[in-house]
Scaffold this active site. Structure first.
Site, short mmCIF file in Angstrom:
data_model
loop_
_atom_site.label_atom_id
_atom_site.label_comp_id
_atom_site.label_asym_id
_atom_site.label_seq_id
_atom_site.Cartn_x
_atom_site.Cartn_y
_atom_site.Cartn_z
N GLY A 8 0.83 -1.20 0.00
CA GLY A 8 0.00 0.00 0.00
C GLY A 8 0.86 1.24 0.00
O GLY A 8 1.23 1.76 -1.05
N GLN A 61 5.15 -0.20 7.20
CA GLN A 61 4.85 -1.62 6.98
C GLN A 61 5.74 -2.46 7.91
O GLN A 61 5.89 -2.12 9.08
CB GLN A 61 5.04 -1.99 5.52
CG GLN A 61 3.74 -2.14 4.73
CD GLN A 61 2.90 -3.34 5.16
OE1 GLN A 61 3.27 -4.15 5.97
NE2 GLN A 61 1.71 -3.43 4.59
N GLY A 83 1.75 -10.09 -2.04
CA GLY A 83 0.90 -11.01 -2.79
C GLY A 83 1.58 -11.56 -4.03
O GLY A 83 1.25 -12.66 -4.49
N ALA A 93 -11.03 -7.93 -7.48
CA ALA A 93 -11.09 -9.18 -6.72
C ALA A 93 -12.52 -9.56 -6.36
O ALA A 93 -12.93 -10.72 -6.53
CB ALA A 93 -10.24 -9.07 -5.47
N THR A 95 -4.62 -9.09 -1.29
CA THR A 95 -4.69 -7.68 -1.63
C THR A 95 -4.24 -6.87 -0.42
O THR A 95 -4.12 -7.39 0.68
CB THR A 95 -6.13 -7.29 -2.00
OG1 THR A 95 -6.98 -7.58 -0.86
CG2 THR A 95 -6.63 -8.07 -3.21
N TYR A 155 -4.91 -14.64 4.42
CA TYR A 155 -3.45 -14.63 4.38
C TYR A 155 -2.87 -13.37 5.01
O TYR A 155 -1.86 -12.83 4.55
CB TYR A 155 -2.90 -14.85 2.96
CG TYR A 155 -1.55 -15.52 3.04
CD1 TYR A 155 -1.43 -16.90 3.06
CD2 TYR A 155 -0.40 -14.77 3.21
CE1 TYR A 155 -0.20 -17.51 3.22
CE2 TYR A 155 0.84 -15.36 3.38
CZ TYR A 155 0.93 -16.73 3.38
OH TYR A 155 2.15 -17.33 3.57
N CYS A 183 15.33 -18.44 3.94
CA CYS A 183 15.01 -19.82 4.29
C CYS A 183 14.56 -19.86 5.74
O CYS A 183 15.09 -19.14 6.58
CB CYS A 183 16.15 -20.78 4.01
SG CYS A 183 17.55 -20.69 5.11
#
Length: 554
Positions: A52, A129, A177, A242, A263, A321, A409
């Site tokens: 975003g 974020q 995503g 969506a 999203t 998710y 990993c």
């Protein structure tokens, strides 16, 4: 305050030559710049990295001041960054972090998008974020393995461990995503991913994260059907809304094998295109009528969640998710929005109980060979982990580097510090051309409180207790991480999460050995501690096996 400057092209320096006074300040400098590399960031001209409006710096003046400060920082100084703006340099000591970062943090009563946007417009804050404002984003690879592990576990639980001939319906091809299509095919499934922006689809096609773009839904479903019949995984991108596409798939009676969504629903103003709107209308009204945009977006999210609920009731494995779309639907009157689970309690928590999470590293040399050598070292040190070896082989074959070469990993307590020490020895011996930085997503076992994502449905009901990420940040600071960050709102939006990050440099020194041993043991150990405290038997057993001193366990 200047945020938009598409003429600015930022790329991190490569090679062994320093532009700062030491590798402990060169590393955050290069990783900040790498976050804004055009091959890495979603909108680099606007300082937006992913998610975003997740930014690396508050504005371009702040970016330039951070760069200047890092270039001049001494080995016993620490730079403080407040929501993407450098605010102070203080004398500390050589084992202290060189940078301490706090992003997007608000007093709980004011922790809303409305209040954040007010401060953002005034130039007083930015949205960090998780790895955008903490300077350790490595492109979509950063979440590929976590998504892969989720899909593999989904296949194990629901389809006998075999996703061949199965397909996943999802939406969102942004920085997070965008990992889904590649993770799906790596796990053996086909994937149909809906995305509203043509530029995002083009980016994923160019970087190899999606195989093909369909012209329309008919072609998309035909391609999926063909790949499932052949049992050859294929990822298909479809431009569209969506909510509209999910509803049409359900109306046609088409049944996916798994359903999710990624999203940027966590941000209803900037992250989700309302149904029936054009991109141009959306972008214009975000400035003129943000409240109207948010209301329309949340109505569309509610429609999409109703379709996801219908698939769930029909027996299709359906999972949130981690973008908080269920919460948005709940606020729009979808009373049973949380009837399907989040991905962490459904598939990932057993890993968290053992401190297993997203360990990542980046080669400051810019040479992919440094990553390939470290891949080999991981295999050498963990010879019995066939699942991890398979992941590393697939990653080398299928994942294209974005910006500075990097690897992700999932490894846990007892292994992370061993890998860190081995990488540091490789730098010391000259086997690697320049130092390595080791970090992780804030999405880890002990570094986040997020009741609708990582800490959803905790065994003891402690979902919203955010002492844990604060303790994680404090311990990483005390242990000598090179930079430490403490954020609010990542992944799920304002008011719904607090989380911490750390990055540490392998510069080949003996002092780095000591720091690496402390940090890369203590950091995952806080995850085992957090889950043991919540009563998870796997975490309690891990704590005892590893000799953790947890007084409350007795």
């Amino acid at each position: 305050m200047t945020r938009l400057d598409n003429a600015r092209i930022v790329r991190a320096p490569r090679g062994p030559a320093l532009t700062a006074k030491s590798w402990l300040t060169e590393a955050p400098l290069r990783m900040l710049m790498n976050n804004l590399d055009p091959d890495v960031a979603e909108r680099p001209g606007d300082l937006v990295v992913y998610g975003g409006i997740g930014r690396a710096a508050r504005d371009w003046a702040s970016f330039d001041r951070i760069v200047a400060a890092l270039k001049d920082l001494d080995e016993d100084q620490t730079l403080l960054v407040q929501s993407g703006k450098p605010v102070g340099i203080f004398r500390t000591h050589p084992d202290a972090p060189r940078v301490l970062i706090a992003n997007s943090n608000l007093v709980p009563h004011w922790a809303t998008w409305a209040h954040f946007h007010e401060l953002d417009r005034k130039g007083l804050m930015m949205y960090g974020q998780m790895t955008a404002g903490s300077w350790i984003y490595i492109g979509s690879q950063g979440i590929v393995q976590g998504t892969y592990e989720t899909f593999v576990e989904m296949g194990r639980q629901h389809y006998g461990g075999d996703l061949a001939g199965r397909w996943i319906l999802t939406a969102g091809l942004g920085g997070m995503g965008g990992a889904q299509p590649l993770a799906a095919t790596m796990a053996g499934a086909s994937c149909l991913a809906v995305e509203c922006r043509a530029s995002s689809i083009e980016f994923r096609l160019r970087t190899g994260y999606v195989d093909v773009q369909a012209r329309d839904l008919d072609e998309a479903l035909a391609l999926i059907d063909e790949s499932c019949r052949a049992r050859v995984p294929r990822s298909v991108a479809l431009i569209g809304n969506a909510a509209e596409v999910f509803a049409e798939i359900q109306r046609r009676g088409v049944r996916p094998d798994c359903v999710t969504d990624q999203t940027s629903a966590h941000d209803p103003v900037n992250g989700y295109l309302p149904r029936g709107w054009s991109i141009a209308e959306w972008e214009a009204r975000r400035e003129s009528d943000p409240d109207g945009v948010a209301a329309a977006a949340k109505r569309s999210m509610a429609e999409q969640v109703r379709v996801m609920l219908a698939f769930h009731r029909a027996g299709v494995p359906t999972v949130d998710y981690g973008n908080n779309i269920r919460q948005m639907a709940l606020e729009e009157g979808v009373a049973d929005a949380f009837a399907f689970p989040g991905f962490v309690p459904a598939y990932i928590r057993p890993l968290f109980c053992r401190g297993v999470g997203p360990f990542r590293w980046c080669a400051l040399s810019g040479d992919p060979e440094d990553i390939y050598r470290t891949d080999a070292k991981v295999k050498q040190l963990l010879p019995d982990n066939a699942h991890l070896h398979r992941w590393l082989d697939m990653a080398r074959d299928k994942i294209r580097f974005q910006g500075l070469p990097a690897r992700i990993c999932w490894v846990g307590l007892g292994d992370r510090h061993r890998l860190g020490l081995a990488f540091n020895a490789m730098v010391r011996s000259g086997e690697l051309k320049a130092p390595i930085v080791i970090g992780r997503d804030h999405l880890d076992s002990g570094s986040v409180a997020s009741p609708n994502r990582e800490t959803e449905a905790m065994r003891d009901g402690s979902d919203a207790v955010s002492d844990w990420p604060l303790l994680n940040a404090l311990l990483n600071t005390a242990s000598g991480a090179t930079w430490v960050s403490l954020h609010h709102g990542g992944g799920v939006g304002m008011g719904f999460s607090q989380h911490a990050g750390m990055v540490i440099v392998c510069d080949g020194s003996e002092a780095a050995d000591r720091r690496l041993e402390r940090v890369l043991w203590n950091d995952p150990a806080t995850g085992v501690m957090r889950h043991a405290d919540a009563g998870y038997p796997e975490a309690i057993a891990c704590a005892r096996e590893q000799g953790l001193v947890l007084p409350s366990l007795g």
